[in-house]
Design a protein around this motif. Structure first.
Motif, mmCIF file in Angstrom:
data_model
loop_
_atom_site.group_PDB
_atom_site.id
_atom_site.type_symbol
_atom_site.label_atom_id
_atom_site.label_comp_id
_atom_site.label_asym_id
_atom_site.label_seq_id
_atom_site.Cartn_x
_atom_site.Cartn_y
_atom_site.Cartn_z
ATOM 1 N N ASN A 170 -33.419 -24.224 53.449
ATOM 2 C CA ASN A 170 -34.581 -23.536 52.792
ATOM 3 C C ASN A 170 -35.035 -24.645 51.718
ATOM 4 N N ALA A 171 -34.963 -26.129 51.973
ATOM 5 C CA ALA A 171 -35.341 -26.912 50.985
ATOM 6 C C ALA A 171 -35.833 -28.233 51.574
ATOM 7 N N VAL A 172 -36.602 -28.822 50.756
ATOM 8 C CA VAL A 172 -37.376 -30.158 50.917
ATOM 9 C C VAL A 172 -36.881 -30.954 49.567
ATOM 10 N N PHE A 173 -36.618 -32.444 50.009
ATOM 11 C CA PHE A 173 -36.228 -33.040 48.846
ATOM 12 C C PHE A 173 -37.535 -34.041 48.832
ATOM 13 N N SER A 174 -38.200 -34.114 47.822
ATOM 14 C CA SER A 174 -39.632 -34.486 47.613
ATOM 15 C C SER A 174 -39.843 -35.775 47.437
ATOM 16 N N ARG B 57 -48.361 -32.230 55.179
ATOM 17 C CA ARG B 57 -46.916 -32.324 55.353
ATOM 18 C C ARG B 57 -46.158 -31.428 54.500
ATOM 19 N N LEU B 58 -46.523 -31.057 53.478
ATOM 20 C CA LEU B 58 -45.630 -30.286 52.649
ATOM 21 C C LEU B 58 -46.064 -28.796 52.511
ATOM 22 N N LEU B 59 -47.503 -28.482 52.204
ATOM 23 C CA LEU B 59 -48.033 -27.208 51.962
ATOM 24 C C LEU B 59 -47.827 -26.172 53.130
ATOM 25 N N ASP B 60 -47.765 -26.763 54.174
ATOM 26 C CA ASP B 60 -47.377 -26.049 55.370
ATOM 27 C C ASP B 60 -46.232 -25.465 55.550
ATOM 28 N N LEU B 61 -45.193 -25.934 54.812
ATOM 29 C CA LEU B 61 -43.888 -25.292 54.786
ATOM 30 C C LEU B 61 -43.908 -23.711 54.248
ATOM 31 N N PRO B 62 -42.781 -23.163 54.525
ATOM 32 C CA PRO B 62 -42.760 -21.990 53.912
ATOM 33 C C PRO B 62 -42.753 -21.810 52.484
ATOM 34 N N PRO B 63 -43.447 -20.718 51.891
ATOM 35 C CA PRO B 63 -43.635 -20.923 50.660
ATOM 36 C C PRO B 63 -42.488 -20.868 49.814
ATOM 37 N N GLU B 64 -41.735 -20.217 50.431
ATOM 38 C CA GLU B 64 -40.405 -20.104 49.405
ATOM 39 C C GLU B 64 -39.356 -21.212 49.587
ATOM 40 N N THR B 65 -39.608 -22.361 50.312
ATOM 41 C CA THR B 65 -38.710 -23.501 50.338
ATOM 42 C C THR B 65 -38.818 -24.295 48.921
ATOM 43 N N ILE B 66 -37.595 -24.263 48.555
ATOM 44 C CA ILE B 66 -37.190 -25.116 47.228
ATOM 45 C C ILE B 66 -37.572 -26.683 47.256
ATOM 46 N N VAL B 67 -38.398 -27.313 46.377
ATOM 47 C CA VAL B 67 -38.682 -28.546 46.222
ATOM 48 C C VAL B 67 -37.762 -29.123 45.242
ATOM 49 N N HIS B 68 -36.827 -29.931 45.780
ATOM 50 C CA HIS B 68 -35.986 -30.656 44.931
ATOM 51 C C HIS B 68 -36.673 -32.204 44.834
ATOM 52 N N THR B 69 -37.030 -32.092 43.517
ATOM 53 C CA THR B 69 -37.842 -33.365 43.246
ATOM 54 C C THR B 69 -36.776 -34.694 42.622
ATOM 55 N N GLY B 70 -37.705 -35.800 42.644
ATOM 56 C CA GLY B 70 -36.920 -37.230 42.359
ATOM 57 C C GLY B 70 -36.916 -37.260 40.861
ATOM 58 N N HIS B 71 -37.532 -36.393 39.940
ATOM 59 C CA HIS B 71 -37.425 -36.492 38.522
ATOM 60 C C HIS B 71 -37.443 -35.022 38.034
ATOM 61 N N GLY B 72 -37.096 -34.559 36.915
ATOM 62 C CA GLY B 72 -37.116 -33.210 36.408
ATOM 63 C C GLY B 72 -36.742 -32.031 37.167
ATOM 64 N N ASP B 73 -37.289 -30.587 37.112
ATOM 65 C CA ASP B 73 -36.947 -29.407 37.722
ATOM 66 C C ASP B 73 -37.531 -29.431 39.159
ATOM 67 N N SER B 74 -36.707 -28.609 39.816
ATOM 68 C CA SER B 74 -37.047 -28.250 41.164
ATOM 69 C C SER B 74 -38.224 -26.925 40.920
#
Length: 209
Positions: free
Chosen positions: A141-145, A174-191
């Motif tokens: 349930n994650a995407v590393f953005s 590519r991203l906004l079609d993912l399930p809304p509960e998908t956690i976005v783990h970012t390159g900087h800062g908070d998820s």
């Protein structure tokens, strides 16, 4: 898969492009279990990343893009772990700024990399850079953005090799079609989550004009 987890390391250093240099903190993400791991973004400090890897086998070192702060520990990590450094070839020119003589393994859109029973799907998301990718792990349930999407909006597009309409298209398609509960783990800062960011698309577009 039952033992798969996400580990997080924050490393500090600099980002340089277009004649400027800035102090930055980077998120380094490790996906795996007690036996093997994939490193997502090899930023700044190979020793600190290796401490988090511990004695696990490194399956791959995935670079979400080739800005120097995301790749400047890649070759040191590769030498110690014998793992391939993987990058979308559209970012080769940026890669050569840091590693003029070292090659990488090309990533392509739709590619899947397996680690600890988890499939990591490569999504080509240009805009912040031509070869920017996100790494989607539906089983976690994650995407590393990388630097494509952050808490509060898209990654920066004011420097060389970047384009605002392109990053908006990447996020939308590519991203906004993912399930809304998908956690976005970012390159900087908070998820964040896809559901938290999606409703603000119109605001980002307005702000970018």
């Amino acid at each position: 898969m039952d033992d798969a987890r996400i580990d997080h390391v924050v490393t500090s250093g600099t980002f340089s492009l277009d004649g400027g240099t800035w102090e930055v903190d980077n998120n380094v993400w490790l996906v795996g279990d007690d036996r093997e791991v994939v490193i997502i973004d090899a930023a700044h400090d190979a020793d600190e990343i290796l401490a988090a890897v511990d004695d696990r086998r490194v399956v791959a070192i995935i670079c979400t893009h080739a800005h120097d702060d995301h790749i400047n520990a890649a070759e040191d990590l590769a030498k110690v772990t014998d793992a391939l450094v993987m990058l979308h070839p559209a970012d080769e020119e940026l890669w050569r700024h840091v590693y003029p003589d070292d090659d990488f393994e090309p990533l392509h859109d739709g590619q899947e990399i397996e680690v600890a029973g988890v499939l990591l799907q490569i999504l080509h998301t240009p805009g912040h850079s031509p070869g920017g990718v996100c790494v989607y792990a539906p089983q976690l349930n994650a995407v590393f953005s990388g630097d494509t999407l952050f808490e509060g909006g898209p990654g920066a597009t004011g420097r060389s090799f970047s384009d605002f309409p392109t990053i908006i298209d990447s996020i939308t398609e590519r991203l906004l079609d993912l399930p809304p509960e998908t956690i976005v783990h970012t390159g900087h800062g908070d998820s964040t989550t896809i559901g938290a960011e999606g409703p603000h698309l119109a605001e980002w577009i307005e702000r970018g004009h």
